[in-house]
Design a protein around this motif. Structure first.
Motif, PDB file in Angstrom:
ATOM      1  N   VAL A   1       0.851  -1.184  -0.028  1.00 57.18           N
ATOM      2  CA  VAL A   1       0.164  -0.028  -0.035  1.00 57.18           C
ATOM      3  C   VAL A   1       0.894   1.062  -0.086  1.00 57.18           C
ATOM      4  N   ASP A   2       0.796   2.070  -0.881  1.00 59.48           N
ATOM      5  CA  ASP A   2       1.588   3.132  -1.044  1.00 59.48           C
ATOM      6  C   ASP A   2       0.718   4.459  -1.077  1.00 59.48           C
ATOM      7  N   ALA A   3       0.915   5.260   0.124  1.00 56.25           N
ATOM      8  CA  ALA A   3       0.192   6.298   0.501  1.00 56.25           C
ATOM      9  C   ALA A   3       1.049   7.474   0.963  1.00 56.25           C
ATOM     10  N   PRO A   4       0.499   8.604   0.847  1.00 61.71           N
ATOM     11  CA  PRO A   4       1.186   9.859   1.597  1.00 61.71           C
ATOM     12  C   PRO A   4       1.616   9.673   2.869  1.00 61.71           C
ATOM     13  N   THR A   5       0.842   8.755   3.604  1.00 61.94           N
ATOM     14  CA  THR A   5       1.445   8.346   4.964  1.00 61.94           C
ATOM     15  C   THR A   5       2.417   7.412   5.089  1.00 61.94           C
ATOM     16  N   GLY A   6       2.749   6.945   3.813  1.00 63.23           N
ATOM     17  CA  GLY A   6       3.961   5.913   3.889  1.00 63.23           C
ATOM     18  C   GLY A   6       3.468   4.507   3.512  1.00 63.23           C
ATOM     19  N   GLU A   7       4.475   3.604   3.099  1.00 64.36           N
ATOM     20  CA  GLU A   7       4.467   2.400   2.622  1.00 64.36           C
ATOM     21  C   GLU A   7       3.940   1.690   3.672  1.00 64.36           C
ATOM     22  N   GLN A   8       2.928   0.483   3.449  1.00 65.21           N
ATOM     23  CA  GLN A   8       2.554  -0.354   4.340  1.00 65.21           C
ATOM     24  C   GLN A   8       2.522  -1.742   3.453  1.00 65.21           C
ATOM     25  N   ARG A   9       3.026  -2.930   4.183  1.00 65.04           N
ATOM     26  CA  ARG A   9       3.017  -4.163   3.593  1.00 65.04           C
ATOM     27  C   ARG A   9       2.155  -5.093   4.435  1.00 65.04           C
ATOM     28  N   VAL A  10       1.029  -5.833   3.901  1.00 62.90           N
ATOM     29  CA  VAL A  10       0.152  -6.774   4.339  1.00 62.90           C
ATOM     30  C   VAL A  10       0.276  -8.006   3.669  1.00 62.90           C
ATOM     31  N   GLY A  11       0.460  -9.017   4.501  1.00 68.06           N
ATOM     32  CA  GLY A  11       0.699 -10.426   4.113  1.00 68.06           C
ATOM     33  C   GLY A  11      -0.625 -10.931   3.342  1.00 68.06           C
ATOM     34  N   VAL A  12      -0.410 -11.714   2.454  1.00 68.56           N
ATOM     35  CA  VAL A  12      -1.547 -12.607   1.721  1.00 68.56           C
ATOM     36  C   VAL A  12      -1.280 -14.316   2.131  1.00 68.56           C
ATOM     37  N   VAL A  13      -2.105 -14.831   2.570  1.00 67.31           N
ATOM     38  CA  VAL A  13      -1.998 -16.248   3.041  1.00 67.31           C
ATOM     39  C   VAL A  13      -3.019 -17.171   2.368  1.00 67.31           C
ATOM     40  N   THR A  14      -2.666 -18.467   2.335  1.00 64.44           N
ATOM     41  CA  THR A  14      -3.584 -19.545   1.860  1.00 64.44           C
ATOM     42  C   THR A  14      -4.497 -19.938   2.933  1.00 64.44           C
ATOM     43  N   THR A  15      -5.494 -20.262   2.423  1.00 65.98           N
ATOM     44  CA  THR A  15      -6.845 -20.769   3.223  1.00 65.98           C
ATOM     45  C   THR A  15      -6.794 -22.051   3.430  1.00 65.98           C
ATOM     46  N   ALA A  16      -6.189 -22.944   2.733  1.00 67.30           N
ATOM     47  CA  ALA A  16      -6.062 -24.425   2.757  1.00 67.30           C
ATOM     48  C   ALA A  16      -4.772 -25.170   2.696  1.00 67.30           C
ATOM     49  N   ASP A  17      -4.696 -26.308   3.101  1.00 72.45           N
ATOM     50  CA  ASP A  17      -3.292 -27.009   2.990  1.00 72.45           C
ATOM     51  C   ASP A  17      -3.186 -27.154   1.544  1.00 72.45           C
ATOM     52  N   ILE A  18      -1.602 -27.128   1.113  1.00 76.19           N
ATOM     53  CA  ILE A  18      -1.348 -27.437  -0.310  1.00 76.19           C
ATOM     54  C   ILE A  18      -0.158 -28.632  -0.177  1.00 76.19           C
ATOM     55  N   SER A  19      -0.320 -29.718  -0.511  1.00 76.51           N
ATOM     56  CA  SER A  19       0.397 -30.839  -0.502  1.00 76.51           C
ATOM     57  C   SER A  19       1.364 -30.590  -1.729  1.00 76.51           C
ATOM     58  N   ALA A  20       2.461 -31.181  -1.474  1.00 83.53           N
ATOM     59  CA  ALA A  20       3.633 -31.318  -2.545  1.00 83.53           C
ATOM     60  C   ALA A  20       3.246 -32.567  -3.600  1.00 83.53           C
ATOM     61  N   PRO A  21       3.600 -32.231  -4.755  1.00 81.09           N
ATOM     62  CA  PRO A  21       3.079 -33.344  -5.969  1.00 81.09           C
ATOM     63  C   PRO A  21       3.823 -34.547  -5.598  1.00 81.09           C
ATOM     64  N   ASP A  22       3.277 -35.497  -5.913  1.00 82.45           N
ATOM     65  CA  ASP A  22       3.650 -37.094  -5.598  1.00 82.45           C
ATOM     66  C   ASP A  22       4.898 -37.345  -6.673  1.00 82.45           C
ATOM     67  N   LEU A  23       5.605 -38.250  -6.633  1.00 82.25           N
ATOM     68  CA  LEU A  23       6.766 -38.775  -7.737  1.00 82.25           C
ATOM     69  C   LEU A  23       6.199 -39.102  -9.037  1.00 82.25           C
ATOM     70  N   TRP A  24       5.081 -39.440  -9.010  1.00 80.38           N
ATOM     71  CA  TRP A  24       4.507 -40.000 -10.419  1.00 80.38           C
ATOM     72  C   TRP A  24       4.136 -38.700 -11.278  1.00 80.38           C
ATOM     73  N   TRP A  25       3.608 -37.837 -10.651  1.00 82.31           N
ATOM     74  CA  TRP A  25       3.298 -36.506 -11.254  1.00 82.31           C
ATOM     75  C   TRP A  25       4.541 -35.692 -11.477  1.00 82.31           C
ATOM     76  N   ARG A  26       5.801 -35.708 -10.684  1.00 84.81           N
ATOM     77  CA  ARG A  26       6.831 -35.132 -10.966  1.00 84.81           C
ATOM     78  C   ARG A  26       7.427 -35.980 -12.354  1.00 84.81           C
ATOM     79  N   LEU A  27       7.389 -37.193 -12.406  1.00 86.25           N
ATOM     80  CA  LEU A  27       8.123 -37.833 -13.614  1.00 86.25           C
ATOM     81  C   LEU A  27       7.261 -37.788 -14.920  1.00 86.25           C
ATOM     82  N   THR A  28       6.048 -37.297 -14.671  1.00 87.17           N
ATOM     83  CA  THR A  28       5.074 -37.148 -15.881  1.00 87.17           C
ATOM     84  C   THR A  28       4.832 -35.895 -16.488  1.00 87.17           C
TER      85      THR A  28
END
Length: 257
Positions: free
Chosen positions: A215-242
Motif C-alpha cells: 500500500v503506497d500512500a502519503p502516510t508511507g508504505e504499508q505491507r500486508v501479507g496474503v495467506v492461503t486458506t487451505a493446506d497444499i500438498s507437494a506433488p507426488d513422485l509420479w506427477w513429477r516424473l510425468t
C-alpha cells in the motif's frame, strides 16, 4: 526599485515568476499592494502561500506576533489569529478601501500520524472582525475534510492459487490496512504473489504466506501479507516424473483454453 530598477522591471520580474509557477490569475501592477488592480484568485493565493511556507526565510517572517525593525522599532502583526488560535503560523493580512479586509491564514493540524498545514483564503470582508471569523470558519471546515480510508480488510480475498492437482485455493489478506487522507491525496495498492513450495512429501499448511499487498500512500508504505486458506500438498513422485517441463520450469503450469 533598488532591486528591479523601475516599476516596469518589477512587473516583468513578477510576471516571469508567476508564469514559471503556473499562477494564471495573478496580476500585479506595482509593489505597494495598495492598488486595487493587483489581483489574484483564492486558488492562486493558496499556491503562493505554499511557496511561502516552503521557504524557511519567508515562513519565519510570517510567524511572530511582533518584530523589532532597526530604525522603525517594534511592529505588531495585524493577523488576528496569531497568538490566539493554536497552531497558526501566518500568513498575510490585507485591506483595500474599495474591496475590504482579506487574510491568507495558515494553521498546523494533526492528520492521522502526520502534521500538515491548512491554508484558508478570505477576501473582501467588510470588517476586520468578519475577516477573522471567516478565516476561523474556513480552517475549521478544512479540519473536517480528512477521511479515514479502509484500503484492505482482514480476510479479504486477494485471488486464488492453482495447485498441481488442478485445485483452486483462495488466498486472503492477513490483516487490515487503513490510511487517513485529505482531499487531493490517494492510496494505491499492488499485489505481489509467489509460488507456494511445500516440502518434499509434505504439506504447506493453511495460513502460509504467499505474497503481500503493498500500500503506497502519503502516510508511507504499508505491507500486508496474503495467506492461503487451505493446506497444499507437494506433488507426488509420479506427477513429477510425468510433468518434467513444469518441474524444471520449462513450461507454464497454468492451464490453457
Amino acid at each position: 526599485y533598488a532591486i528591479f530598477g523601475d516599476n516596469d522591471g518589477f512587473v516583468a520580474a513578477v510576471n516571469d515568476w508567476t508564469a514559471r509557477h503556473g499562477l494564471t490569475s495573478v496580476t500585479v501592477v506595482e509593489p505597494s499592494g495598495m492598488d486595487s488592480r493587483n489581483q489574484a484568485s483564492p486558488a492562486d493565493l493558496v499556491r503562493v502561500a505554499r511557496q511561502v511556507l516552503a521557504d524557511p526565510v519567508l515562513s519565519a517572517i510570517t510567524r511572530p506576533q511582533s518584530a523589532e525593525i532597526p530604525g522603525i522599532g517594534e511592529v505588531t502583526s495585524t493577523n488576528p489569529l496569531l497568538g490566539t488560535d493554536p497552531g497558526v503560523v501566518g500568513l498575510k493580512t490585507g485591506r483595500l478601501f474599495d474591496s475590504g479586509f482579506s487574510l491568507v491564514a495558515a494553521q498546523t493540524a494533526r492528520v492521522g500520524e502526520r502534521e500538515l498545514v491548512k491554508i484558508a483564503v478570505t477576501l473582501g470582508r467588510p470588517t476586520a472582525a468578519e475577516r477573522a471569523g471567516s478565516s476561523r470558519d474556513l480552517l475549521a471546515r478544512l479540519e473536517a475534510t480528512q477521511q479515514t480510508v479502509d484500503v484492505l480488510a482482514a480476510g479479504e480475498t486477494a485471488g486464488t492459487l492453482l495447485t498441481w492437482a488442478g485445485e483452486t485455493v483462495p488466498v486472503v489478506t492477513e490483516a487490515s490496512s487503513t490510511v487517513v487522507l485529505v482531499p487531493g491525496e490517494r492510496a494505491v495498492r499492488a499485489l505481489e504473489v509467489a509460488a507456494v513450495t511445500a516440502p518434499d512429501g509434505g504439506v504447506a499448511a493453511a495460513g502460509t504466506r504467499v505474497g503481500e499487498w503493498i500500500v503506497d500512500a502519503p502516510t508511507g508504505e504499508q505491507r500486508v501479507g496474503v495467506v492461503t486458506t487451505a493446506d497444499i500438498s507437494a506433488p507426488d513422485l509420479w506427477w513429477r516424473l510425468t510433468h518434467p517441463a513444469i518441474v524444471f520450469g520449462w513450461a507454464d503450469p497454468r492451464p490453457t483454453d
